[in-house]
Enzyme design. Structure first.
Site, mmCIF file in Angstrom:
data_model
loop_
_atom_site.group_PDB
_atom_site.id
_atom_site.type_symbol
_atom_site.label_atom_id
_atom_site.label_comp_id
_atom_site.label_asym_id
_atom_site.label_seq_id
_atom_site.Cartn_x
_atom_site.Cartn_y
_atom_site.Cartn_z
ATOM 1 N N LYS A 40 -2.920 10.820 -2.668
ATOM 2 C CA LYS A 40 -1.815 9.922 -3.006
ATOM 3 C C LYS A 40 -2.079 9.268 -4.356
ATOM 4 O O LYS A 40 -3.221 9.157 -4.775
ATOM 5 C CB LYS A 40 -1.730 8.811 -1.957
ATOM 6 N N ARG A 89 0.014 6.386 14.978
ATOM 7 C CA ARG A 89 1.260 5.637 15.189
ATOM 8 C C ARG A 89 2.260 6.539 15.899
ATOM 9 O O ARG A 89 1.876 7.335 16.735
ATOM 10 C CB ARG A 89 1.810 5.145 13.849
ATOM 11 N N SER A 127 1.366 1.284 4.891
ATOM 12 C CA SER A 127 1.151 0.716 3.550
ATOM 13 C C SER A 127 2.321 1.079 2.636
ATOM 14 O O SER A 127 2.728 0.272 1.801
ATOM 15 C CB SER A 127 -0.144 1.254 2.948
HETATM 16 P P1 ADP Z 1 -5.040 7.774 4.797
HETATM 17 O O1 ADP Z 1 -4.612 7.863 3.381
HETATM 18 O O2 ADP Z 1 -6.417 8.306 5.050
HETATM 19 O O3 ADP Z 1 -4.044 8.264 5.805
HETATM 20 P P2 ADP Z 1 -4.364 5.045 5.407
HETATM 21 O O4 ADP Z 1 -4.978 3.871 4.733
HETATM 22 O O5 ADP Z 1 -2.919 5.266 5.166
HETATM 23 O O6 ADP Z 1 -5.277 6.237 4.998
HETATM 24 O O7 ADP Z 1 -4.622 4.938 6.965
HETATM 25 C C1 ADP Z 1 -5.915 4.965 7.507
HETATM 26 C C2 ADP Z 1 -5.792 5.233 8.988
HETATM 27 O O8 ADP Z 1 -5.135 4.127 9.612
HETATM 28 C C3 ADP Z 1 -4.968 6.468 9.352
HETATM 29 O O9 ADP Z 1 -5.538 7.084 10.490
HETATM 30 C C4 ADP Z 1 -3.608 5.896 9.681
HETATM 31 O O10 ADP Z 1 -2.894 6.720 10.600
HETATM 32 C C5 ADP Z 1 -4.019 4.579 10.325
HETATM 33 N N1 ADP Z 1 -2.964 3.571 10.247
HETATM 34 C C6 ADP Z 1 -2.270 3.158 9.167
HETATM 35 N N2 ADP Z 1 -1.371 2.202 9.511
HETATM 36 C C7 ADP Z 1 -1.503 2.038 10.855
HETATM 37 C C8 ADP Z 1 -0.829 1.244 11.828
HETATM 38 N N3 ADP Z 1 0.188 0.453 11.507
HETATM 39 N N4 ADP Z 1 -1.228 1.353 13.099
HETATM 40 C C9 ADP Z 1 -2.230 2.189 13.439
HETATM 41 N N5 ADP Z 1 -2.888 2.988 12.598
HETATM 42 C C10 ADP Z 1 -2.530 2.909 11.318
#
Ligand code: ADP
Length: 164
Positions: A40, A89, A127
């Site tokens: 990303k 999720r 995010s």
């Molecule tokens: P990545 O770029 O590795 O997907 P993220 O920072 O977006 O990293 O997310 C890290 C982890 O946290 C992933 O497994 C994602 O599915 C999980 N995650 C993100 N937001 C939530 C949420 N609202 N509830 C539960 N898990 C989440």
């Protein structure tokens, strides 16, 4: 037992923290591992993401925040961690998370992925949604800790004033 919770955390939200708090109750130590390289285009720099995570997780004693570059399985091994936590999720996460877990098994058979489901109120929190909300001037306080909301607002102001 030690576990690693890797991600981009761009920025960290209450959804991530919900998973982190659950994991910290299950494991002796949890490393919140902030990824340098991701596919990303990151909004916050690695150091900014690291500091936002550090502040957000200060209240949890057995959490250590670290940054890493390269493969997460290599970093997990170097930290002597055999459990990787990922959040699941709604349905949309499933395929991506499954393929990531299978790839990691292929790369390193000793590391197991443990999926954790957040509380219902965080099920649709991401995010990317938070970043869009910040652009549109929405209220962020239900979704991210106050210092993250401030960082997003500062970044918005910087953009309006023509900074990068
Ligand atoms: P990545 O770029 O590795 O997907 P993220 O920072 O977006 O990293 O997310 C890290 C982890 O946290 C992933 O497994 C994602 O599915 C999980 N995650 C993100 N937001 C939530 C949420 N609202 N509830 C539960 N898990 C989440």
């Amino acid at each position: 037992m030690k576990a690693i919770y890797p991600g981009t955390f761009d920025p960290i939200t209450y959804g991530h923290l919900n998973i982190l708090e659950k994991a910290a109750r299950m494991f002796d130590e949890v490393i919140l591992a902030v990824a340098d390289y991701t596919a990303k285009q990151n909004y916050f720099s690695l150091q900014e993401r690291y500091h936002l995570c550090l502040e957000a997780s200060r209240h949890i004693n057995n959490v250590k925040v670290m940054t890493f570059s390269g493969l997460v399985v290599d970093f997990a091994k170097a930290q002597d961690c055999k459990i990787m936590i990922r959040g699941l999720r709604a349905v949309s996460d499933f395929e991506y998370e499954l393929s990531l877990a299978l790839t990691n098994i292929k790369l390193s058979g000793d590391i197991e992925t443990v999926f954790m489901v957040p509380s219902l109120r965080y099920m649709y929190l991401s995010s990317s949604m938070i970043r869009q909300l910040a652009v549109l001037g929405g209220d962020l306080h239900d979704f991210v800790p106050p210092h993250v909301a401030d960082a997003l607002q500062q970044r918005m102001k910087g953009r309006e004033n023509g900074q990068k």
